[in-house]
Design a protein around this motif. Structure first.
Motif, PDB file in Angstrom:
ATOM      1  N   LEU A   7       0.836  -1.195   0.000  1.00  0.00           N
ATOM      2  CA  LEU A   7       0.000   0.000   0.000  1.00  0.00           C
ATOM      3  C   LEU A   7       0.869   1.243   0.000  1.00  0.00           C
ATOM      4  O   LEU A   7       1.820   1.346   0.772  1.00  0.00           O
ATOM      5  CB  LEU A   7      -0.905   0.009   1.236  1.00  0.00           C
ATOM      6  N   VAL A   8       0.552   2.177  -0.879  1.00  0.00           N
ATOM      7  CA  VAL A   8       1.237   3.463  -0.886  1.00  0.00           C
ATOM      8  C   VAL A   8       0.364   4.451  -0.129  1.00  0.00           C
ATOM      9  O   VAL A   8      -0.756   4.750  -0.549  1.00  0.00           O
ATOM     10  CB  VAL A   8       1.478   3.978  -2.321  1.00  0.00           C
ATOM     11  N   LYS A  39      -0.570  -0.528  -8.107  1.00  0.00           N
ATOM     12  CA  LYS A  39      -0.397  -0.211  -6.690  1.00  0.00           C
ATOM     13  C   LYS A  39      -1.718   0.256  -6.100  1.00  0.00           C
ATOM     14  O   LYS A  39      -2.595   0.741  -6.817  1.00  0.00           O
ATOM     15  CB  LYS A  39       0.659   0.893  -6.497  1.00  0.00           C
ATOM     16  N   SER A  40      -1.848   0.097  -4.800  1.00  0.00           N
ATOM     17  CA  SER A  40      -3.007   0.613  -4.076  1.00  0.00           C
ATOM     18  C   SER A  40      -2.574   1.873  -3.319  1.00  0.00           C
ATOM     19  O   SER A  40      -1.462   1.937  -2.799  1.00  0.00           O
ATOM     20  CB  SER A  40      -3.533  -0.428  -3.088  1.00  0.00           C
ATOM     21  N   ILE A 190       5.086  10.426   1.918  1.00  0.00           N
ATOM     22  CA  ILE A 190       4.764   9.193   1.204  1.00  0.00           C
ATOM     23  C   ILE A 190       5.372   8.003   1.927  1.00  0.00           C
ATOM     24  O   ILE A 190       6.593   7.907   2.095  1.00  0.00           O
ATOM     25  CB  ILE A 190       5.268   9.262  -0.252  1.00  0.00           C
ATOM     26  N   ASN A 191       4.498   7.101   2.352  1.00  0.00           N
ATOM     27  CA  ASN A 191       4.890   5.903   3.101  1.00  0.00           C
ATOM     28  C   ASN A 191       5.761   6.218   4.309  1.00  0.00           C
ATOM     29  O   ASN A 191       6.638   5.431   4.673  1.00  0.00           O
ATOM     30  CB  ASN A 191       5.594   4.902   2.184  1.00  0.00           C
ATOM     31  N   ASP A 192       5.514   7.381   4.891  1.00  0.00           N
ATOM     32  CA  ASP A 192       6.224   7.800   6.095  1.00  0.00           C
ATOM     33  C   ASP A 192       7.735   7.868   5.882  1.00  0.00           C
ATOM     34  O   ASP A 192       8.504   7.815   6.832  1.00  0.00           O
ATOM     35  CB  ASP A 192       5.915   6.842   7.256  1.00  0.00           C
ATOM     36  N   LYS A 193       8.146   7.963   4.616  1.00  0.00           N
ATOM     37  CA  LYS A 193       9.570   7.893   4.278  1.00  0.00           C
ATOM     38  C   LYS A 193      10.019   9.059   3.419  1.00  0.00           C
ATOM     39  O   LYS A 193      11.028   9.693   3.695  1.00  0.00           O
ATOM     40  CB  LYS A 193       9.857   6.574   3.557  1.00  0.00           C
ATOM     41  N   TYR A 194       9.276   9.334   2.361  1.00  0.00           N
ATOM     42  CA  TYR A 194       9.633  10.395   1.427  1.00  0.00           C
ATOM     43  C   TYR A 194       8.789  11.639   1.693  1.00  0.00           C
ATOM     44  O   TYR A 194       7.600  11.528   1.992  1.00  0.00           O
ATOM     45  CB  TYR A 194       9.431   9.938  -0.017  1.00  0.00           C
ATOM     46  N   GLN A 195       9.390  12.807   1.555  1.00  0.00           N
ATOM     47  CA  GLN A 195       8.689  14.065   1.764  1.00  0.00           C
ATOM     48  C   GLN A 195       8.854  14.961   0.548  1.00  0.00           C
ATOM     49  O   GLN A 195       9.952  15.108   0.015  1.00  0.00           O
ATOM     50  CB  GLN A 195       9.219  14.775   3.018  1.00  0.00           C
ATOM     51  N   LEU A 196       7.741  15.533   0.104  1.00  0.00           N
ATOM     52  CA  LEU A 196       7.753  16.456  -1.021  1.00  0.00           C
ATOM     53  C   LEU A 196       7.025  17.728  -0.607  1.00  0.00           C
ATOM     54  O   LEU A 196       5.923  17.668  -0.058  1.00  0.00           O
ATOM     55  CB  LEU A 196       7.050  15.840  -2.241  1.00  0.00           C
ATOM     56  N   VAL A 208       8.729   8.775  -7.282  1.00  0.00           N
ATOM     57  CA  VAL A 208       8.743   8.247  -5.915  1.00  0.00           C
ATOM     58  C   VAL A 208       7.940   6.955  -5.858  1.00  0.00           C
ATOM     59  O   VAL A 208       8.397   5.952  -5.268  1.00  0.00           O
ATOM     60  CB  VAL A 208       8.173   9.279  -4.923  1.00  0.00           C
ATOM     61  N   PHE A 209       6.765   6.949  -6.468  1.00  0.00           N
ATOM     62  CA  PHE A 209       5.921   5.754  -6.442  1.00  0.00           C
ATOM     63  C   PHE A 209       6.623   4.553  -7.075  1.00  0.00           C
ATOM     64  O   PHE A 209       6.443   3.416  -6.637  1.00  0.00           O
ATOM     65  CB  PHE A 209       4.602   6.013  -7.183  1.00  0.00           C
ATOM     66  N   GLU A 210       7.434   4.805  -8.100  1.00  0.00           N
ATOM     67  CA  GLU A 210       8.142   3.721  -8.790  1.00  0.00           C
ATOM     68  C   GLU A 210       9.145   3.021  -7.878  1.00  0.00           C
ATOM     69  O   GLU A 210       9.498   1.849  -8.103  1.00  0.00           O
ATOM     70  CB  GLU A 210       8.851   4.254 -10.023  1.00  0.00           C
ATOM     71  N   THR A 211       9.613   3.724  -6.857  1.00  0.00           N
ATOM     72  CA  THR A 211      10.618   3.125  -5.956  1.00  0.00           C
ATOM     73  C   THR A 211       9.965   2.272  -4.862  1.00  0.00           C
ATOM     74  O   THR A 211      10.671   1.576  -4.135  1.00  0.00           O
ATOM     75  CB  THR A 211      11.467   4.223  -5.278  1.00  0.00           C
ATOM     76  N   LEU A 212       8.661   2.319  -4.760  1.00  0.00           N
ATOM     77  CA  LEU A 212       7.968   1.647  -3.652  1.00  0.00           C
ATOM     78  C   LEU A 212       7.441   0.276  -4.082  1.00  0.00           C
ATOM     79  O   LEU A 212       7.146   0.050  -5.231  1.00  0.00           O
ATOM     80  CB  LEU A 212       6.816   2.529  -3.168  1.00  0.00           C
TER      81      LEU A 212
END
Length: 212
Positions: A7-8, A39-40, A190-196, A208-212
């Motif tokens: 889940l994203v 992805k969801s 994003i996923n409590d990891k990435y910030q934009l 970013v989504f591609e890395t998850l």
């Protein structure tokens, strides 16, 4: 804010009178569409106050912008925002009043308790009311209409009281700002990891989504 496997999760910090927050919402949605079937996604909205001391009764939106930014800058801003909104398929108006957004955030918090789809729909309706229709964000009838269209229960009771969910919203504003260093919006976690920060282009979200 941790996401479950597969889940994203996107946590969005925004204010309901922030034009770039609406644009950021549109661009995020464009990026999410690219990953349909792959992805969801779970999008949750969090409060921020561009002006925590804004008038509850409201002030003229255009005049407020002129006082804040200066008349010459506003003359440049309006056509620029109109063009940016148009690219996202939206109209933009400087008509109407602006003011305090606490009640809109209390309503968004209530919606979040009833389902993230309802919350997202409510945020969309509030953005449209304010930015495309020139309606006042703290008008009780505007808020109730949006809540009804989004299928939110208990909106009338919430808005008839001043304290329900108020402390929760104020606490969330403070804790997110402290934990994430949020000083402006929109802000995406994003996923409590990435910030934009800012209304990023869809491709930036997609990378970013591609890395998850």
């Amino acid at each position: 804010m941790a996401a479950t496997k597969g889940l994203v999760r996107v946590d969005v910090v925004s204010d309901t009178v922030c034009p770039w927050c609406f644009i950021g919402k549109r661009r995020l949605e464009t990026a999410i569409k690219k990953f349909q079937g792959q992805k969801s996604f779970e999008v949750r909205w969090h409060p921020f106050f561009l002006n925590p001391d804004a008038s509850k009764e409201g002030v003229n939106k255009l005049e407020m912008y002129k006082q804040k930014f200066g008349e010459q800058r506003v003359k440049q801003m309006v056509p620029m925002l109109t063009e940016v909104f148009a690219k996202e398929g939206l109209s933009y108006t400087m008509e109407g009043s602006t003011g305090n957004t606490l009640n809109s955030h209390r309503l968004i918090a209530l919606a979040g308790q009833q389902g993230l789809d309802k919350q997202d729909k409510l945020v969309e309706l509030l953005f449209k009311a304010y930015f495309t229709q020139g309606l006042f964000i703290n008008d009780k009838q505007v808020l109730l209409k949006a809540a009804e269209e989004a299928g939110i229960e208990g909106a009338q009771h919430l808005l008839d009281t001043e304290d329900e969910l108020k402390s929760e919203v104020l606490h969330e504003v403070k804790t997110i700002a402290q934990a994430r260093g949020v000083t402006g919006v929109p802000f995406f976690i994003i996923n409590d990891k990435y910030q934009l920060s800012g209304a990023q282009d869809p491709d930036t979200f997609a990378k970013v989504f591609e890395t998850l």
